[in-house]
Design an enzyme around this catalytic site. Structure first.
Site, PDB file in Angstrom:
ATOM      1  N   GLU A 155       0.809  -1.081   0.008  1.00 25.21           N
ATOM      2  CA  GLU A 155       0.072   0.002  -0.130  1.00 25.21           C
ATOM      3  C   GLU A 155       0.821   1.193  -0.001  1.00 25.21           C
ATOM      4  OE1 GLU A 155      -3.752  -1.357   2.591  1.00 25.21           O
ATOM      5  OE2 GLU A 155      -2.739   0.538   3.163  1.00 25.21           O
ATOM      6  N   ASP A 173      -5.789  10.144   9.953  1.00 20.73           N
ATOM      7  CA  ASP A 173      -4.622   9.425  10.152  1.00 20.73           C
ATOM      8  C   ASP A 173      -4.266  10.493  11.572  1.00 20.73           C
ATOM      9  OD1 ASP A 173      -3.841   7.547   8.191  1.00 20.73           O
ATOM     10  OD2 ASP A 173      -4.197   9.495   6.637  1.00 20.73           O
TER      11      ASP A 173
END
Lengths: 278, 404
Positions: free
Chosen positions: A50, A61
């Site tokens: 990824e 995040d």
């Protein structure tokens, strides 16, 4: 249509183990180091790569990945360079699936059609776009599927049974189960809950289920690998990367240090005895 | 861009939260079920006469509504044109329009059984309003505020703490409002079960832009009735400052279908539109951030740029999606005012009317030379005086001493 992602999960299943999915940020801390790193990851035990597309405002995040994105942007990373990295990766690796992960705005501004064409041509296999729920499928998900890219959806503890079918409807490749409510890199997952949740999702889909958020060590990876088809590790790798930097710049240790952690976690994943319902 | 003009400007958004191409629900999956729950709860509350009655009672007795519509005689004489009226949102409890929205959202939070309230704040007025109502109703209150804003809006930080709120400094990104929104969203993603996110303006995923607009529309409804009482007719022009745009949306919305009413939104031009500014419509383009598609300041790679305004409340690189749509279809005209112009307008209003406006509101006043000057004497202009300027005295003094 069988994609690299489908094939990789099928191969891993034949080995009776879970896949290790690694997340690193494209361009962190610079283009060349980041390319060297993703090239080193498969050898270290990563089954699926990824690659984060940096964004100024990554609202799901935690501090580690926020900082990684800012380091990449400060180093001059942009969407063109991220796609160029994928082309570099594909020069000597045609088997390992590569998934781009990030937020929608940079793609929207690049242009959806142009992005899908360029991503496909570069050798991208799938997309994970955090701020595109099924309610916004016309934006990118449906065009991506049409272009032959997998669209991997996140399912979370707040995604109940009533909502799961909508979330899974246009999902392909694998399902990314976010094991905790929270931002990346925060609390440690509860393995019993994770196992139950993976079972719940598997009642609704034949797709592999990878579990991420909060995976820090070979031990947590092993615990999750026992109940899931894949284990995603991200913030832990980025924390190690950061610890090798000097004045924000890469050092000779950077790539090796991250690869060493990936090997360690891969060992945890491979040591797990697969007990998930088949 | 060709955009179809609708029969009514007041029917949006559609059921998926779109105003034309703007709005929507661009949030992480973790939040999506919460956003859907909120929409359901809001629709029920909206249709519940008892909820509306209770809100009106608090508006009257706690906030002090209706706020007056005041004829600014000396400003009128100064510009020598239109009659200038000020809608005095600065007279509300807590000193700005923000409390109108917070009251509605906090009542909704209680209806949904949520006991932990989070908010973002720029200038601190939304944070103060949220801390105030959380104190009144006995709820836990956490306010995210950029470290830079904590510095320049110290009095509001002290007010929030006095009211029992926890002010959490945000040190990611540019340490201002945009980053405070990111941190509030991260908190919400983490604490989904018990937390209500009280957004301070007409941005965010559906239903926030429509819900905040509805709670703020009391401003425009009162203005219609008050202008009827004062002049026997509707105003000719409306002016309001726009950061996210909630005070503007609240004033404008009840007038959108009155074609005789010209509507002006004033964005913050900061150091100038060719330098650092916060004018998202005038200087930005369509993109996706904080749950909605709207006009944003960004670079060619889709990376969000830092806004700049002397006014912390306008220092945001986006704008509400309904404003973006009203701009595209031409119903609202977007103007801008620089830091210099806003400070001059603040001084002028203070000395001519004995009213120290917030720096935000001063941006609207700064366009009076064009909007009111040169107009016939019977032209009626309403400026939304969205807040009081006490909080800004330090910033203004520093600005006047040190130049920019």
């Amino acid at each position: 249509m069988t994609t690299r992602i489908d094939k990789r999960f099928a191969d891993v299943k034949k080995e009776s183990r879970a896949a290790l999915v690694t997340f690193t940020m494209a361009g962190d801390p610079d283009y060349a180091t980041s390319v060297a790193l993703i090239k080193a990851l498969p050898k270290a035990g990563a089954d699926v790569i990824e690659l984060g597309m940096p964004f100024t405002d990554p609202m799901a995040d935690g501090p580690s990945i926020q900082a990684a994105g800012l380091r990449a942007l400060t180093g001059g990373q942009d969407m063109k360079k991220t796609l160029a990295m994928v082309r570099e990766f594909r020069k000597d690796n045609n088997e390992t699936p590569l998934v781009l992960m990030g937020y929608y705005n940079p793609i929207y501004i690049y242009g959806v059609d142009r992005f899908l064409a360029d991503a496909k041509a570069a050798g991208v296999d799938g997309l994970i776009i955090v701020d595109l729920p099924p309610e916004e499928d016309e934006e990118l998900c449906l065009p991506a599927l049409k272009a032959g890219l997998n669209f991997i959806r996140l399912a979370t503890p707040t995604t109940d049974d009533k909502r799961l079918p909508a979330v899974l409807a246009n999902t392909s490749g694998f399902v990314y189960y976010v094991s905790i409510t929270g931002i990346t890199g925060s609390a440690v997952p509860d393995s019993v809950k994770v196992g139950n949740a993976v079972g719940r999702i598997k009642r609704h889909t034949k797709l592999p289920v990878a579990v991420g958020f909060g995976v820090k060590s070979a031990a947590t990876a092993k615990t999750i690998a026992e109940g899931a088809d894949g284990v995603v590790v991200g913030s832990a790798l980025i924390d190690v990367l950061r610890s090798t930097l000097k004045d924000g710049k890469a050092t000779p240790q950077t790539v090796n240090a991250v690869a060493a952690v990936v090997s360690d976690i891969a060992g945890g994943v491979r040591a797990a005895r697969k007990v998930a319902a088949e | 861009m060709t955009v179809q003009r609708p029969n009514s400007f007041r029917t949006g958004p559609d059921e998926r939260g779109h105003f034309g191409i703007y709005g929507g629900r661009f949030v992480a999956e973790t939040l999506m079920p919460l956003v859907l729950d909120l929409e359901k709860a809001y629709n029920e509350a909206k249709a519940d006469a008892a909820f509306q009655r209770e809100m009106e009672s608090y508006q009257a007795h706690y906030i002090g509504r209706p706020s007056s519509l005041y004829f600014a005689e000396r400003l009128t004489a100064h510009f020598g044109g239109a009659k200038i009226y000020l809608k005095r949102e600065d007279l509300n409890h807590t000193g700005a329009h923000k409390v109108n929205n917070v009251l509605g959202q906090i009542m909704l939070a209680m209806r949904m059984g949520k006991k932990r309230i989070i908010a973002e704040t720029g200038a601190g007025m939304h944070g103060v309003a949220t801390a105030t109502l959380c104190a009144k109703f006995g709820l836990q209150c956490i306010v995210y505020m950029g470290a830079v804003d904590i510095e320049r809006q110290r009095p509001n930080v002290l007010r929030m703490r006095m009211l029992g709120a926890e002010v959490r400094p945000v040190t990611s990104g540019a340490n201002t409002l945009k980053d405070a929104v990111n941190e509030a969203l991260r908190d919400w993603v983490t604490n989904v079960a018990d937390t209500f996110y009280c957004i301070g303006t007409v941005v965010g995923p559906h239903p926030y832009p429509a819900m905040v607009r509805d709670f703020q529309s009391v401003i425009g409804r009162e203005t219609r009735a008050q202008m009827q009482d004062a002049e026997g007719r509707l105003p000719d022009s409306l002016v309001a400052c726009i950061g996210g745009g909630s005070n503007a949306m609240g004033l404008f919305h009840p007038f959108l279908d009155d074609p005789s009413v010209a509507i002006y939104g004033v964005e913050a031009a900061g150091h100038g539109l060719d330098k650092k500014h916060a004018a998202s419509v005038t200087g930005g383009r369509a993109g996706v951030l904080h749950g909605n598609r709207t006009y944003l300041l960004m670079n060619d790679d889709g990376q969000i740029e830092e806004a700049h305004s002397i006014s912390a409340g306008l220092d945001y690189p986006g704008i509400g999606p309904e404003h973006a749509w009203l701009h595209d279809i031409g119903r609202v005209k977007f103007l801008s005012a620089t830091d210099d112009e806003a400070v001059a307008a603040l001084q002028l209003c203070s000395r001519l009317e004995g009213i120290i406006p917030a720096l935000e509101s001063a941006h609207a006043l700064a366009r009076l030379p064009e909007v009111a000057g040169g107009k016939p004497k019977d032209h009626l202009v309403v400026v939304n005086l969205s807040g009081r300027g006490d909080k800004d005295l330090d910033s203004v003094a520093k600005y006047l001493e040190g130049g920019r």
